[in-house]
Design a protein around this motif. Structure first.
Motif: not given
Length: 333
Positions: A155-178
């Protein structure tokens, strides 16, 4: 904006996830109409059940090789705040049985507060200032890859406000038999939609395992520190206190102290030095001495991927799982 409106936004995202599943389920010439019909039916039901959707316009899908589906306007309210989301939806870059590349977008966000007295200058100034911090738009690129019993999410998210730019990045893994027998469409519906949003779902978090690869958060100052100073001025004037640079610097130190105490209460004895460094970085940002702040959790050099209960991680992420396996790096520039 209260927590109910935040939950509402998560619900909207889950409905979009469900519609992506519908896209893969109907690989026919009528794909777009199937998506529109399903997404709008689900959203109508969601709007009625939530009680917070005051107004909305139907999603419309377009495109040939790639498809985008957007609602021109969604208005949500909790009775005090009014949140207007314009052109909210998604674009699908590629999708097959085991993978998905897509972007989730809210192209324009407007937040308003009801019943402000026209003569209440202080409240109006506070609202104008608050709007500078509130996001104007959100864009997230998401990649999902299923392999055997594992689902990797990037996931790579960019959130823009008038006075700032926020960036959230992450890689994760879920595990399930299904996951072994499900395609991306089924995973989107059973996991992302049902498990996270549908309270009547039979899916239990105890059945899922979770492994974090890395996660990063960054804030870039585009006037953030100047607006913090304006807030200091407004609060000082409201309390009848003098405004000075020395007073502002003391306020920044107080924020540093409160942030350090709060993080220490959440994380315990983990990352003691890093927490102090992050508090100092926050103080530097507030004072305008730096233009960027952030942090990064990444695997230690000798650490391997380790899965824990997803429910356990969601209830309390600040456990030895982080301290044993991850380096906590502070970003300040």
């Amino acid at each position: 904006m209260n927590k109910k409106l935040v939950a509402l936004i998560l619900g909207l995202g889950a409905l979009i996830a469900l519609s992506l599943g519908v896209f893969l389920s109907f690989k026919t010439k009528d794909t777009k109409s199937h998506i529109e019909k399903t997404l709008n039916e689900k959203f109508e039901s969601f709007a009625q059940e939530s009680g917070y959707i005051a107004e909305w316009e139907p999603f419309s899908c377009s495109g040939l090789v790639s498809i985008g589906c957007y609602s021109p306007k969604i208005v949500a309210t909790d009775g005090e705040g009014v949140l207007t989301l314009k052109n909210m939806g998604f674009d699908i870059d590629s999708i097959d049985n085991t993978s998905l590349q897509a972007s989730l977008n809210i192209k324009d966000i407007v937040f308003e507060v009801k019943d402000i007295d026209a003569d209440d200058k202080g409240s109006k100034e506070n609202l104008v200032l608050f709007s500078s911090f509130f996001p104007n738009n959100v864009k997230c690129a998401i990649s999902l890859k299923q392999n055997d019993d594992k689902l990797t999410e990037d996931l790579d998210c960019t959130i823009t406000a008038k006075n700032a730019t926020y960036q959230i990045q992450g890689v994760d893994t879920y595990q399930h038999e299904s996951f072994k027998t499900q395609n991306i469409a089924k995973i989107l519906q059973d996991f992302y939609f049902d498990a996270f949003i549908n309270e009547e779902s039979s899916v239990h978090f105890e059945e899922y395992k979770y492994a974090l690869n890395n996660v990063a958060f960054k804030l870039k100052d585009n006037g953030f520190s100047k607006d913090i100073y304006k807030y200091y001025e407004l609060q000082s004037n409201a309390k009848g206190l003098p405004v000075s640079q020395e007073g502002f610097e003391q306020s920044a130190k107080n924020v540093n102290m409160l942030a350090t105490i709060g993080l220490s209460l959440m994380m315990g004895d983990m990352y003691h030095n890093e927490i102090i460094e992050l508090g100092n970085a926050l103080e530097s940002l507030i004072l305008g001495k730096s233009k960027q702040i952030g942090f990064l959790f990444q695997h230690k050099a000798d650490s391997q991927e380790e899965f824990i209960s997803l429910k356990e991680f969601l209830l309390n992420p600040y456990t030895s799982y982080l301290a044993d396996n991850f380096v906590f790096d502070i970003i300040s520039q």
